[in-house]
Scaffold this motif. Structure first.
Motif, short mmCIF file in Angstrom:
data_model
loop_
_atom_site.label_atom_id
_atom_site.label_comp_id
_atom_site.label_asym_id
_atom_site.label_seq_id
_atom_site.Cartn_x
_atom_site.Cartn_y
_atom_site.Cartn_z
N ALA A 125 -1.59 -7.33 4.93
CA ALA A 125 -2.85 -6.59 4.82
C ALA A 125 -2.79 -5.26 5.57
N ASP A 126 -1.79 -5.11 6.44
CA ASP A 126 -1.67 -3.84 7.18
C ASP A 126 -0.41 -3.08 6.76
N ALA A 127 0.03 -3.29 5.52
CA ALA A 127 1.25 -2.61 5.05
C ALA A 127 1.08 -1.09 5.11
N ARG A 128 2.14 -0.42 5.51
CA ARG A 128 2.10 1.04 5.55
C ARG A 128 2.38 1.62 4.17
N LEU A 129 3.11 0.86 3.37
CA LEU A 129 3.49 1.32 2.03
C LEU A 129 3.05 0.31 0.98
N ALA A 130 2.43 0.80 -0.08
CA ALA A 130 2.11 -0.05 -1.23
C ALA A 130 2.86 0.49 -2.44
N ILE A 131 3.37 -0.41 -3.25
CA ILE A 131 4.06 -0.04 -4.48
C ILE A 131 3.33 -0.69 -5.64
N VAL A 132 3.01 0.12 -6.65
CA VAL A 132 2.25 -0.39 -7.79
C VAL A 132 3.07 -0.21 -9.06
#
Ligand code: SF4
Length: 281
Positions: A125-132
């Motif tokens: 929930a505190d990821a610095r990076l999200a990949i979609v």
């Protein structure tokens, strides 16, 4: 895990990262001298800025709430500085779980008829990076997790080459059910499922979002254009910088795209102040 197992795991991960560098045509791989490998799973990160607490509101529990995402903005040349996440991570994790429960046995679009499983986003929930990415693959549907199979293996190499681990990245798809015959998701299906994605990203509020392909990019930034022209240029979604580029599925189909895709990911690394894989001590 014993120190020997930890070292072997690190070597396996490093080998995958080096292979990705070679495949992407990048001969400038270097590990800065003096860097020390942290324990596996932990990544050296720049501290987040602090600011007064902000209430994100209750987790969505009604269909109406789930259909009213934050409004996507038109692309801007210079995205505003990232707004730091201010809600404790445990609350964000709880909000994500509540959203998963809310999705339930969703049948908001036609994809519900064909799916074998809903593939929810995964990651801290505190990821610095999200990949979609666009949609789950057959492997994703079988495992129940996004980015599995050959594309997932390549993604993992890319993530490790960036100096992160898969477990630290938030991984999501625009639609959570696999379209029949892996066709492109329709506008109606994206309109139905996109709000779930946007709610998740609004809860995690990563520092950077990487959009793998045109459909994810347009789901977040409708006016962004085509991926060949837009890739490598920063966009903005709700104050979060978005980097559009080619994803692993495209790279597996066309190796020529690996080099430019790696160039795009290096911009993400620079933004996150990542330096690539760390050496073990
Ligand atoms: S794709 Fe999304 S909106 Fe459509 S049925 Fe699956 S979970 Fe529901």
């Amino acid at each position: 895990m014993t120190p020997r197992q930890e070292l072997l795991a690190w070597l396996r991960a490093a080998r995958g990262a080096v292979r990705w560098h070679v495949e992407s045509g990048d001969d400038r791989l270097s590990v800065p001298a003096g860097f020390v490998m942290p324990p596996l799973g932990r990544v050296e990160v720049a501290p987040r800025p602090t600011a007064p607490a902000r209430n994100l509101g209750p987790a969505p529990m009604t269909p109406r709430a789930a259909t009213e995402p934050p409004q996507a903005r038109a692309p801007s040349v210079a995205p505003p500085a990232h707004a730091p996440v201010l809600v404790p991570v445990v609350e964000r994790a709880g909000a994500l779980e509540a959203l998963t429960r809310h999705v339930g046995d969703c049948s908001r679009c036609a994809l519900a008829e064909h799916r074998r499983a809903i593939v929810h986003a995964v990651g801290p929930a505190d990821a610095r990076l999200a990949i979609v990415a666009e949609a789950p693959s057959a492997d994703d549907e079988t495992s129940g997790q996004p980015f599995r199979g050959a594309a997932g293996e390549l993604l993992e190499k890319m993530i490790i080459a960036m100096g992160l681990s898969r477990e630290t990245v938030y991984l999501a798809t625009v639609v959570m059910c696999r379209p029949p015959d892996d066709r492109e998701a329709t506008a109606n299906e994206i309109a139905a499922c996109g709000p779930y994605l946007k709610q998740r990203l609004g809860i995690v509020r990563p520092e950077v979002i990487v959009a793998f392909g045109e459909l994810p990019m347009r789901a977040l930034v409708p006016g962004a254009g085509s991926i060949p022209k837009a890739r490598g240029k920063w966009l903005d979604w709700e104050g979060i910088p978005v980097m559009p580029t080619w994803g692993p599925t495209s790279l597996l189909a066309d190796a020529e795209k690996k080099r430019p895709a790696w160039d795009d990911l290096k911009k993400v690394m620079a933004r996150l102040v990542l330096t690539g894989p760390k050496k073990p001590t």
